[in-house]
Design a protein around this motif. Structure first.
Motif, short mmCIF file in Angstrom:
data_model
loop_
_atom_site.label_atom_id
_atom_site.label_comp_id
_atom_site.label_asym_id
_atom_site.label_seq_id
_atom_site.Cartn_x
_atom_site.Cartn_y
_atom_site.Cartn_z
N MET A 264 0.84 -1.21 0.00
CA MET A 264 0.00 0.00 0.00
C MET A 264 0.88 1.25 0.00
SD MET A 264 -3.45 -0.71 0.33
CE MET A 264 -4.22 0.50 1.39
N GLU B 206 1.05 5.83 -6.12
CA GLU B 206 -0.22 6.29 -5.53
C GLU B 206 -1.36 6.33 -6.55
OE1 GLU B 206 2.61 9.95 -5.69
OE2 GLU B 206 2.69 7.92 -4.87
N VAL C 178 -5.13 9.02 -0.93
CA VAL C 178 -4.23 7.87 -0.81
C VAL C 178 -2.92 8.28 -0.15
CG1 VAL C 178 -2.77 6.28 -2.16
CG2 VAL C 178 -5.21 6.52 -2.71
N ARG D 19 -2.20 6.19 3.22
CA ARG D 19 -1.50 4.94 2.91
C ARG D 19 -0.56 4.49 4.03
NH1 ARG D 19 1.88 6.35 -2.40
NH2 ARG D 19 1.86 4.11 -2.47
#
Length: 463
Positions: free
Chosen positions: A309, A314, A342, A346
Motif C-alpha cells: 500500500m 499512488e 491515498v 497509505r
C-alpha cells in the motif's frame, strides 16, 4: 521443456492452499521458461458447480497466475478415459469386477474385524467366466509384489511396497472414470513433466506411477509440498480465515501482497521477505521449499499488504481504491481527490477496504459525528471558534497550507487558546472524528465549497 499444471476440482472455492499450489506450479514453469497448464477436474458431476469454476478462474487471474494452456475440462474428455480403460482391459492389465457394493461392504467389515487393511481382496482378478448382463467396474491389475519408488523433488526418495496397494477401480459401473486414472491420462497426454501438489497426494503417487507404466507413458517428476496449517498447528480450514481467495480481494488485499505472501509460505530465499513477481520468477526453486508445514499468519499478511500500500504508485492505489469507496455506498464526484487521499492515508491503512472506511467522510455531505467527539468539540464553548474560523476562511485568497496556517495561528492568538483547541473542533466539524489526516490536507482535499457547508452544518447543530 518443463510443463506444470494446476488441476483443481470445481467442488468448492479456490482457497489459500489451492492458490499456493497454483502459484508454485506457475513460478516453477516461468522460472524454467516452460508452460503452465490449467485443467478443471470436473468429473464429479453432482458436486461440480459452474460458480466454483468461475471462482477458480477469477481467483487465479486476480492473483496474477496466468495460464499458458487451458482451461481444459475433464468432462469434455470422458471418451478418452473410457478408451484407455478398455485398452488396459484388452491388454490383460485390468479386469472386470462384478462384486456388488453390498458384497464389497461385507468384505471391508470382515477385513477390519480381522485387523487387515480393508483393501479389495481381488476376488474377480482371475475370473474368466462370463458375467452376463451383471453390472461391473473395471479394476487395474496392480503388481502384487515388488516396490514402487520415486525421487520426490522436495522429500527425496519415497518407496511403497506393492502389497500395500489395492486393485484400483479405474472405471465405475456407470461408465465414469476415477480420479487416479483420469489424472494419469491427462498429465500424460498434455505432456506434463513436473507435478507439484500438496503432500496429501503422496499416497496417490505409487498408484498413478503403475498406471503410467502399464500404459507405456513416461512418468513425470513429482514434488509434494507440505500443507499449510493455522496458528493452532491444525490443518488450514474455514475457521482460520477466508474460504475463497476472492474474499481477500473483497477485503481490500492487493494481489502483489498475496502472491508475495503465498510464495513465502513454505519457500525461502535467504532472509528476503519482499519479492516482486519478476523476482519470484527469477529466484523460485523447489530446492528451497521446506519439508515442514508452513503457518498461515494473518498479521504477517497484513504487514506485507501495508508495505505494498505504501510502495506501489499512488495513482495505481487510487485506481484500485475507488471501487471500495463506491462499495460503501458513496460516489467519487471528483477523481482528483483520490491521489491526495491515498497519499494521506497509505501510511495508516493496511487494506483498500480499511482505507475506504477511513476516507468515507471525504465523500459524504451528511457526515455522522462520533458521539464522544461531538460532545467534547461541538459545544457552545467551541461555537465561536468555528464561527470565527468560517468567517476568516471565506476571506482566504487560496487554500495554500501557509494561508490556512496563518488563519488558525491568528485565531489561537486572538482567543488565547492552544492550536489543538482550535484545530480539533474544525476537524470534528469536517470529518466527524477526532482523528483524521492533517487538517490542512483535509481542507485542501474537501475543497472550499464543501468546507464552508460542513462548518455551517456543524455550527447549526450546536444548541
Amino acid at each position: 521443456m518443463i510443463k506444470t499444471r494446476f488441476a483443481p476440482s470445481p467442488t468448492g472455492n479456490l482457497h489459500i492452499g489451492g492458490a499456493r499450489t497454483a502459484l508454485f506450479n506457475y513460478l516453477a514453469a516461468k522460472h524454467a521458461k516452460g508452460v503452465f497448464v490449467l485443467r478443471i477436474e470436473d468429473t464429479d458431476v453432482e458436486r461440480s458447480k459452474e460458480e466454483y469454476t468461475k471462482d477458480i478462474l477469477e481467483g487465479l487471474s486476480w492473483l496474477g497466475t496466468e495460464w499458458d494452456e487451458g482451461p481444459h475440462f475433464q468432462r469434455e474428455r470422458m471418451d478418452l478415459y473410457r478408451e484407455h480403460a478398455f485398452r488396459l482391459l484388452a491388454e490383460g492389465k485390468a479386469y472386470k469386477c462384478y462384486c456388488s457394493p453390498e458384497t464389497l461392504e461385507e468384505k471391508r467389515k470382515a477385513a477390519l474385524k480381522e485387523g487387515r487393511k480393508p483393501n479389495y481382496d481381488r476376488t474377480c482378478r482371475d475370473y474368466t467366466g462370463d458375467g452376463g448382463d451383471r453390472p461391473f467396474v473395471i479394476r487395474f491389475k496392480t503388481p502384487i509384489s515388488g516396490e514402487v519408488s520415486f525421487d520426490d523433488l522436495i522429500r527425496g526418495k519415497i518407496t511403497f511396497k506393492c502389497e500395500e496397494l489395492d486393485d484400483l477401480v479405474i472405471l465405475r459401473s456407470d461408465n465414469t472414470p476415477t480420479y487416479n486414472f483420469t489424472v494419469v491420462i491427462d498429465d500424460a497426454l498434455m505432456g506434463i513433466t513436473r507435478i507439484i501438489r500438496g503432500d496429501d497426494h503422496i499416497n496417490n503417487t505409487p498408484r498413478q506411477i503403475v498406471i503410467y507404466e502399464a500404459l507405456n507413458y513416461g512418468v513425470p517428476e513429482f514434488a509434494h509440498v507440505p500443507l499449510i496449517h493455522g496458528k493452532d498447528k491444525g490443518r488450514l480450514s474455514k475457521r482460520h480465515g477466508a474460504t475463497s481467495l476472492l474474499e481477500y480481494r473483497n477485503d481490500g488485499f492487493l494481489p502483489e501482497a498475496l502472491m508475495n505472501y503465498l510464495a513465502r509460505l513454505g519457500w525461502a530465499y535467504g532472509d528476503q521477505e519482499v519479492f516482486s513477481k519478476d523476482e519470484l520468477i527469477e529466484k523460485f526453486n523447489l530446492g528451497n521449499v521446506g519439508k515442514s508445514p508452513s503457518i498461515f499468519d494473518m498479521d504477517k499478511l497484513l504487514w506485507l499488504n501495508g508495505h505494498y500500500m505504501k510502495t506501489l504508485p499512488e495513482e495505481e492505489i487510487a485506481r484500485r481504491f475507488e471501487p471500495f469507496v463506491e462499495r460503501l455506498g458513496m460516489k467519487v464526484r471528483n477523481r482528483d481527490q483520490l491521489v491526495p487521499i491515498v497519499m494521506n492515508l497509505r501510511e495508516r491503512a493496511k487494506t483498500l477496504k480499511e482505507m475506504a472506511e477511513m476516507a468515507a467522510f471525504f465523500f459524504k455531505d451528511d457526515i455522522q459525528y462520533d458521539d464522544k467527539a461531538r460532545q467534547k468539540f461541538l459545544t457552545p464553548a467551541t461555537k465561536p471558534v468555528l464561527e470565527r474560523f468560517l468567517s476568516g476562511f471565506r476571506g482566504l485568497k487560496s487554500l495554500d497550507t501557509e494561508d490556512q496556517r496563518q488563519l488558525i495561528e491568528g485565531l489561537a492568538q486572538e482567543t488565547n487558546k492552544k492550536l489543538v483547541d482550535i484545530i480539533q473542533p474544525i476537524r470534528v466539524a469536517l470529518s466527524g472524528k477526532t482523528v483524521s489526516p492533517g487538517i490542512f490536507e483535509v481542507i485542501s482535499i474537501i475543497g472550499r465549497a464543501d468546507v464552508e457547508k460542513r462548518l455551517e452544518r456543524a455550527i447549526a447543530s450546536i444548541t
